[in-house]
Design a protein around this motif. Structure first.
Motif, PDB file in Angstrom:
ATOM      1  N   ASP A 150      -7.558   0.533 -12.761  1.00 53.25           N
ATOM      2  CA  ASP A 150      -7.346   1.961 -12.470  1.00 53.25           C
ATOM      3  C   ASP A 150      -5.860   2.302 -12.409  1.00 53.25           C
ATOM      4  OD1 ASP A 150     -10.085   2.472 -12.343  1.00 53.25           O
ATOM      5  OD2 ASP A 150     -10.175   1.986 -10.208  1.00 53.25           O
ATOM      6  N   CYS A 151      -5.094   1.787 -13.356  1.00 58.85           N
ATOM      7  CA  CYS A 151      -3.647   2.006 -13.376  1.00 58.85           C
ATOM      8  C   CYS A 151      -3.259   2.885 -14.552  1.00 58.85           C
ATOM      9  CB  CYS A 151      -2.905   0.664 -13.455  1.00 58.85           C
ATOM     10  SG  CYS A 151      -3.142  -0.403 -12.019  1.00 58.85           S
ATOM     11  N   SER A 152      -2.037   3.391 -14.504  1.00 59.16           N
ATOM     12  CA  SER A 152      -1.519   4.180 -15.616  1.00 59.16           C
ATOM     13  C   SER A 152      -0.118   3.713 -15.987  1.00 59.16           C
ATOM     14  CB  SER A 152      -1.494   5.673 -15.261  1.00 59.16           C
ATOM     15  OG  SER A 152      -0.559   5.933 -14.232  1.00 59.16           O
ATOM     16  N   PHE A 153       0.152   3.722 -17.315  1.00 52.15           N
ATOM     17  CA  PHE A 153       1.467   3.356 -17.857  1.00 52.15           C
ATOM     18  C   PHE A 153       1.891   4.505 -18.763  1.00 52.15           C
ATOM     19  CE2 PHE A 153      -0.705  -0.471 -16.691  1.00 52.15           C
ATOM     20  CZ  PHE A 153       0.276  -1.321 -16.212  1.00 52.15           C
ATOM     21  N   ILE A 154       2.897   5.252 -18.354  1.00 52.14           N
ATOM     22  CA  ILE A 154       3.255   6.500 -19.035  1.00 52.14           C
ATOM     23  C   ILE A 154       4.766   6.540 -19.281  1.00 52.14           C
ATOM     24  CG2 ILE A 154       3.249   9.020 -18.891  1.00 52.14           C
ATOM     25  CD1 ILE A 154       0.806   8.802 -17.060  1.00 52.14           C
ATOM     26  N   ASN A 155       5.151   6.811 -20.528  1.00 50.34           N
ATOM     27  CA  ASN A 155       6.557   7.030 -20.905  1.00 50.34           C
ATOM     28  C   ASN A 155       7.464   5.850 -20.544  1.00 50.34           C
ATOM     29  OD1 ASN A 155       5.992   9.620 -21.907  1.00 50.34           O
ATOM     30  ND2 ASN A 155       6.310  10.550 -19.892  1.00 50.34           N
ATOM     31  N   ASN A 156       7.008   4.646 -20.789  1.00 47.37           N
ATOM     32  CA  ASN A 156       7.839   3.462 -20.572  1.00 47.37           C
ATOM     33  C   ASN A 156       8.432   3.010 -21.906  1.00 47.37           C
ATOM     34  OD1 ASN A 156       7.071   2.937 -17.639  1.00 47.37           O
ATOM     35  ND2 ASN A 156       5.069   2.981 -18.634  1.00 47.37           N
ATOM     36  N   HIS A 157       9.679   2.525 -21.868  1.00 49.67           N
ATOM     37  CA  HIS A 157      10.389   2.280 -23.115  1.00 49.67           C
ATOM     38  C   HIS A 157      11.087   0.919 -23.085  1.00 49.67           C
ATOM     39  CE1 HIS A 157      12.555   2.998 -26.784  1.00 49.67           C
ATOM     40  NE2 HIS A 157      13.728   2.900 -26.172  1.00 49.67           N
ATOM     41  N   ASP A 166       0.837  -1.189   0.000  1.00 50.10           N
ATOM     42  CA  ASP A 166       0.000   0.000   0.000  1.00 50.10           C
ATOM     43  C   ASP A 166       0.881   1.251   0.000  1.00 50.10           C
ATOM     44  OD1 ASP A 166      -2.802  -0.708   0.035  1.00 50.10           O
ATOM     45  OD2 ASP A 166      -2.470  -1.584   2.015  1.00 50.10           O
ATOM     46  N   ASN A 167       0.579   2.187  -0.918  1.00 46.54           N
ATOM     47  CA  ASN A 167       1.251   3.489  -0.942  1.00 46.54           C
ATOM     48  C   ASN A 167       2.768   3.347  -0.890  1.00 46.54           C
ATOM     49  OD1 ASN A 167      -1.096   5.507  -0.711  1.00 46.54           O
ATOM     50  ND2 ASN A 167      -1.494   4.068   0.969  1.00 46.54           N
ATOM     51  N   VAL A 216       0.618   1.953  -5.712  1.00 44.16           N
ATOM     52  CA  VAL A 216       2.063   1.730  -5.775  1.00 44.16           C
ATOM     53  C   VAL A 216       2.603   2.429  -7.026  1.00 44.16           C
ATOM     54  CG1 VAL A 216       3.890  -0.005  -5.973  1.00 44.16           C
ATOM     55  CG2 VAL A 216       1.886  -0.440  -4.531  1.00 44.16           C
ATOM     56  N   VAL A 217       3.754   3.079  -6.867  1.00 46.39           N
ATOM     57  CA  VAL A 217       4.381   3.818  -7.964  1.00 46.39           C
ATOM     58  C   VAL A 217       5.707   3.148  -8.326  1.00 46.39           C
ATOM     59  CG1 VAL A 217       5.395   6.015  -8.674  1.00 46.39           C
ATOM     60  CG2 VAL A 217       3.295   5.987  -7.295  1.00 46.39           C
ATOM     61  N   PHE A 218       5.879   2.849  -9.624  1.00 47.87           N
ATOM     62  CA  PHE A 218       7.137   2.365 -10.167  1.00 47.87           C
ATOM     63  C   PHE A 218       7.682   3.456 -11.080  1.00 47.87           C
ATOM     64  CE2 PHE A 218       4.607  -1.307  -9.145  1.00 47.87           C
ATOM     65  CZ  PHE A 218       5.493  -2.246  -8.646  1.00 47.87           C
ATOM     66  N   VAL A 256      -2.497 -12.025  -8.769  1.00 48.05           N
ATOM     67  CA  VAL A 256      -1.824 -10.727  -8.811  1.00 48.05           C
ATOM     68  C   VAL A 256      -2.862  -9.676  -9.189  1.00 48.05           C
ATOM     69  CG1 VAL A 256       0.052  -9.389  -9.781  1.00 48.05           C
ATOM     70  CG2 VAL A 256       0.292 -11.872  -9.553  1.00 48.05           C
ATOM     71  N   HIS A 257      -2.961  -8.645  -8.367  1.00 52.31           N
ATOM     72  CA  HIS A 257      -3.932  -7.579  -8.609  1.00 52.31           C
ATOM     73  C   HIS A 257      -3.216  -6.243  -8.426  1.00 52.31           C
ATOM     74  CE1 HIS A 257      -8.381  -6.292  -8.230  1.00 52.31           C
ATOM     75  NE2 HIS A 257      -7.660  -5.217  -8.490  1.00 52.31           N
ATOM     76  N   LEU A 258      -3.212  -5.430  -9.490  1.00 56.51           N
ATOM     77  CA  LEU A 258      -2.642  -4.089  -9.444  1.00 56.51           C
ATOM     78  C   LEU A 258      -3.790  -3.096  -9.416  1.00 56.51           C
ATOM     79  CD1 LEU A 258       0.133  -4.450 -12.184  1.00 56.51           C
ATOM     80  CD2 LEU A 258       0.244  -5.053  -9.764  1.00 56.51           C
ATOM     81  N   LEU A 259      -3.894  -2.331  -8.335  1.00 57.24           N
ATOM     82  CA  LEU A 259      -4.991  -1.393  -8.158  1.00 57.24           C
ATOM     83  C   LEU A 259      -4.430   0.014  -7.936  1.00 57.24           C
ATOM     84  CD1 LEU A 259      -8.026  -0.814  -7.759  1.00 57.24           C
ATOM     85  CD2 LEU A 259      -7.723  -1.409  -5.333  1.00 57.24           C
ATOM     86  N   ARG A 260      -4.808   0.927  -8.823  1.00 62.76           N
ATOM     87  CA  ARG A 260      -4.356   2.329  -8.739  1.00 62.76           C
ATOM     88  C   ARG A 260      -2.823   2.411  -8.688  1.00 62.76           C
ATOM     89  NH1 ARG A 260      -8.339   1.938  -4.985  1.00 62.76           N
ATOM     90  NH2 ARG A 260      -6.795   2.044  -3.297  1.00 62.76           N
ATOM     91  N   CYS A 261      -2.177   1.619  -9.515  1.00 66.94           N
ATOM     92  CA  CYS A 261      -0.717   1.639  -9.589  1.00 66.94           C
ATOM     93  C   CYS A 261      -0.278   2.466 -10.795  1.00 66.94           C
ATOM     94  CB  CYS A 261      -0.164   0.216  -9.696  1.00 66.94           C
ATOM     95  SG  CYS A 261      -0.460  -0.788  -8.213  1.00 66.94           S
ATOM     96  N   HIS A 262       0.901   3.027 -10.698  1.00 72.97           N
ATOM     97  CA  HIS A 262       1.385   3.939 -11.733  1.00 72.97           C
ATOM     98  C   HIS A 262       2.802   3.533 -12.140  1.00 72.97           C
ATOM     99  CE1 HIS A 262      -2.117   6.438 -10.918  1.00 72.97           C
ATOM    100  NE2 HIS A 262      -1.826   6.316  -9.637  1.00 72.97           N
ATOM    101  N   PHE A 263       2.967   3.300 -13.439  1.00 71.87           N
ATOM    102  CA  PHE A 263       4.261   2.917 -14.016  1.00 71.87           C
ATOM    103  C   PHE A 263       4.684   4.032 -14.963  1.00 71.87           C
ATOM    104  CE2 PHE A 263       2.023  -0.864 -12.792  1.00 71.87           C
ATOM    105  CZ  PHE A 263       2.990  -1.743 -12.332  1.00 71.87           C
ATOM    106  N   ARG A 264       5.817   4.658 -14.674  1.00 70.95           N
ATOM    107  CA  ARG A 264       6.254   5.763 -15.523  1.00 70.95           C
ATOM    108  C   ARG A 264       7.776   5.782 -15.649  1.00 70.95           C
ATOM    109  NH1 ARG A 264       3.895   9.029 -10.842  1.00 70.95           N
ATOM    110  NH2 ARG A 264       5.686   9.512  -9.480  1.00 70.95           N
TER     111      ARG A 264
END
Length: 632
Positions: free
Chosen positions: A551-558, A442-443, A476-478, A513-521
């Motif tokens: 409810d996740c986001s994937f932004i600027n991953n390469h 969490d967080n 969770v933020v990656f 495996v459950h990703l909830l409100r996670c952000h990958f950038r």
């Protein structure tokens, strides 16, 4: 002595012992005896004072002096004695040793324990007691030697100082610790409701040359960090069993620092460590906890180590409001001498990380990391044992038939953490027949984490015959994580044989495996997925429950040479809620031999594909089901 009161006046109470003499005071233990004005003067080191079958009571009361005014007495023996003293105070001689055998010593409202000197020899079955608890104090200047003792019990005392003072020539030196145990077959020592104060330059509380059953119950250890540059030592032997014990630094903001403490705890419970900094762990782990319950570490700092800081084995623990930094450790794998460099996903003999926790056939334990910072940690591969660095910050292994264990990370920050193998920050493995275990984040933030092989931030493995083990990541933020292959941020291996269910069963969370409100950038990888990669190694025709991305986001991953921000091989996934893929390279989602379900509002924008679609790449026997009412 037969009269209730024996009052020595003038020179009557002066006894001189010379050249091997012996003074014996003995009486009927059923008759309370009050001794006043006694003055024993020992003029030769070969003299002995023996007090047998005497109840010493109300010593030093009425302002008439002390029970014993001993000067240079080398040996004091209490045999079958019971001492109940009220208002007692002494100025013990540095030349005195006291020997207690099969005695009960009780001190009531004492300003100091009637030690008759700094040295104690404790014989068989002796009990020391203080009433009220904590009102009696022992100020150690040399040591207590426990010889030929099968049982020693100490209750309610304050141990104010534990130091080995320099000894004048000819003085009796009994040991190098406050308590030294010798020549005692199967001895046991129990300290109950005691208070220990230790500071710079002080010695360990206990050293033993024999198998010692040493227990501390309901007590507190106070560390004094006020001396600048002073090093504190761990006060207890590794054999100690502790229950309801608090270890605390009492001189904050001046820290209490233990350098290379090598703390070992066995079968202990309800322990609290507060504001103790452990540093320079270069010869062993800072702390190893074996089969213990409710061990809590708070407001502490761990820094500068070449061994993992904390190792928990089949234990329940909590670490909160603490920090870990500057670790450069090899994987600790003494049994892995034949392992090849290629990862073996069915074995986890090695462990690493700043914190490692292994669970073998444990039941219903809960472990918590809350408000913890990990920074600048490295778990290197070990060329000697040919084993991988697994988890730069935290290593978790569930094996045997472990079940119903919960590991919860709350507001944890991992920055600039790396491993030579897999899981730059966190490595989680479910193995054996382990089942119904949960790892919950969490967080939590992973920032600038990296690995040499797989999963720049977090690597998870579901192996063997394990089943129904789960990972739930919430908020969770990656960020800016990197790996060579298989997921710049988060990699999942699944081998659990669980029947696939469509439509998904409504549970607290679906799947392993459950990703909830996670952000990958800003994550990147050389080969394979830039953010999330999921592998399934089940036999053909079988499948795990799907992995859920909600409810996740994937932004600027390469991905430099790979495919997708999210890649799944033979493992179904569910996209749910408001999930966004923006500005990712080499295809946002890449699937092969599997299925994907989309429900909710799924957004793909400004993603690019080299070999496949910019949004979705479906390769070889894929199934894409869009739930009615879903917008893409």
């Amino acid at each position: 002595v037969t009269s209730p009161v024996l009052n020595f006046t003038g020179d009557e109470g002066v006894f001189e012992c010379v050249h091997g003499g012996m003074l014996v005071i003995e009486g009927d233990p059923s008759v309370p005896v009050k001794l006043l004005g006694l003055d024993i003067r020992v003029l030769a080191s070969s003299c002995t004072l023996i007090m047998s079958r005497i109840n010493f009571e109300q010593c030093g009361s009425d302002g008439l002096g002390e029970c014993f005014s001993l000067r240079q007495c080398p040996i004091v023996v209490f045999s079958f004695a019971s001492i109940s003293v009220v208002g007692f105070s002494t100025s013990p001689s540095t030349h005195t040793a006291a020997l207690f055998t099969r005695s009960v010593v009780l001190c009531t409202n004492c300003t100091a324990f009637p030690s008759f000197g700094a040295d104690f020899l404790v014989g068989d079955s002796t009990r020391f007691g203080c009433v009220p608890l904590g009102s009696c104090a022992i100020d150690f200047r040399v040591s207590m030697l426990v010889v030929n003792s099968n049982a020693l019990t100490v209750t309610g005392f304050k141990f104010l100082r534990c130091a080995i003072a320099p000894q004048p020539p000819g003085d009796l030196v009994l040991g190098t610790s406050c308590f030294t145990v010798q020549f005692s077959p199967s001895p046991s020592m129990v300290f109950t409701n005691c208070e220990f104060v230790t500071g710079s330059g002080m010695q360990p509380w206990m050293s033993s040359s024999t198998n010692l059953e040493f227990s501390v119950i309901g007590s507190v250890f106070k560390f004094d960090g006020s001396v600048v540059g002073g090093e504190l030592t761990w006060p207890l032997p590794s054999e100690a069993v502790l229950t309801d014990v608090w270890f605390v630094c009492v001189t904050l903001p001046s820290p209490c620092v233990l350098s290379d403490p090598q703390v070992t705890l066995h079968a202990s419970s309800n322990l609290l460590f507060t504001a103790l900094d452990m540093v320079a762990c270069h010869s062993s782990h800072c702390m190893v906890v074996m089969r213990s319950n409710n061990v809590t570490i708070e407001k502490s700092t761990f820094a500068d180590a070449t061994y993992p800081f904390l190792r928990f084995v089949d234990s329940q623990w909590t670490v909160r409001s603490s920090s870990f930094s500057d670790l450069n450790a090899s994987t600790f794998a003494p049994s892995m001498v034949t392992r090849t460099w290629f990862p073996d996903y069915y074995r986890h003999d090695s462990y690493s990380g700043a914190i490692s926790s292994t669970f073998t056939s444990t039941r219903n334990v809960e472990c918590v990391l809350s408000d913890v910072v990990f920074q600048n940690l490295t778990s290197r591969n070990d060329s000697a044992t040919k084993s991988w660095g697994l988890g730069g910050a935290v290593f978790l292994l569930f094996t045997g038939d472990s079940s119903a264990a919960v590991v919860h990370l709350i507001r944890v920050n991992m920055t600039s953490t790396s491993s030579g193998g897999m899981g730059g920050c966190l490595y989680v493995a479910f193995d054996g027949t382990s089942s119904h275990n949960l790892v919950l984040l969490d967080n939590t933030t992973f920032h600038r984490c990296s690995s040499g092989v797989r999963a720049g931030a977090m690597h998870t493995v579901h192996n063997g015959n394990s089943g129904n083990n789960s990972l739930l990541l919430r908020d969770v933020v990656f960020d800016s994580c990197h790996s060579h292959i298989a997921a710049g941020a988060f990699n999942v291996f699944l081998r659990q044989n669980v029947t696939r269910v469509y439509p998904p069963v409504q549970r607290p969370f679906d799947g392993h495996v459950h990703l909830l409100r996670c952000h990958f950038r800003n994550n990147h990888v050389v080969l394979d997925a830039s953010s999330v990669q999921v592998w399934s190694y089940l036999p053909f025709g079988e499948s795990s429950l799907p992995m859920v991305i909600e409810d996740c986001s994937f932004i600027n991953n390469h991905a430099h040479h790979g495919q997708g921000a999210v890649v799944t091989y033979e493992q179904p996934i569910i996209l749910r809620g408001n999930t966004v893929f923006f500005n990712n390279s080499n295809t946002a989602i890449f699937l092969t031999h599997t299925s994907m379900i989309a429900e909710g509002a799924i957004v793909f924008e400004n993603n690019t594909g080299r070999d496949y679609g910019g949004a979705v790449g479906l390769v070889e026997n894929c199934f894409f089901y869009i739930v009615p009412g879903t917008s893409i």
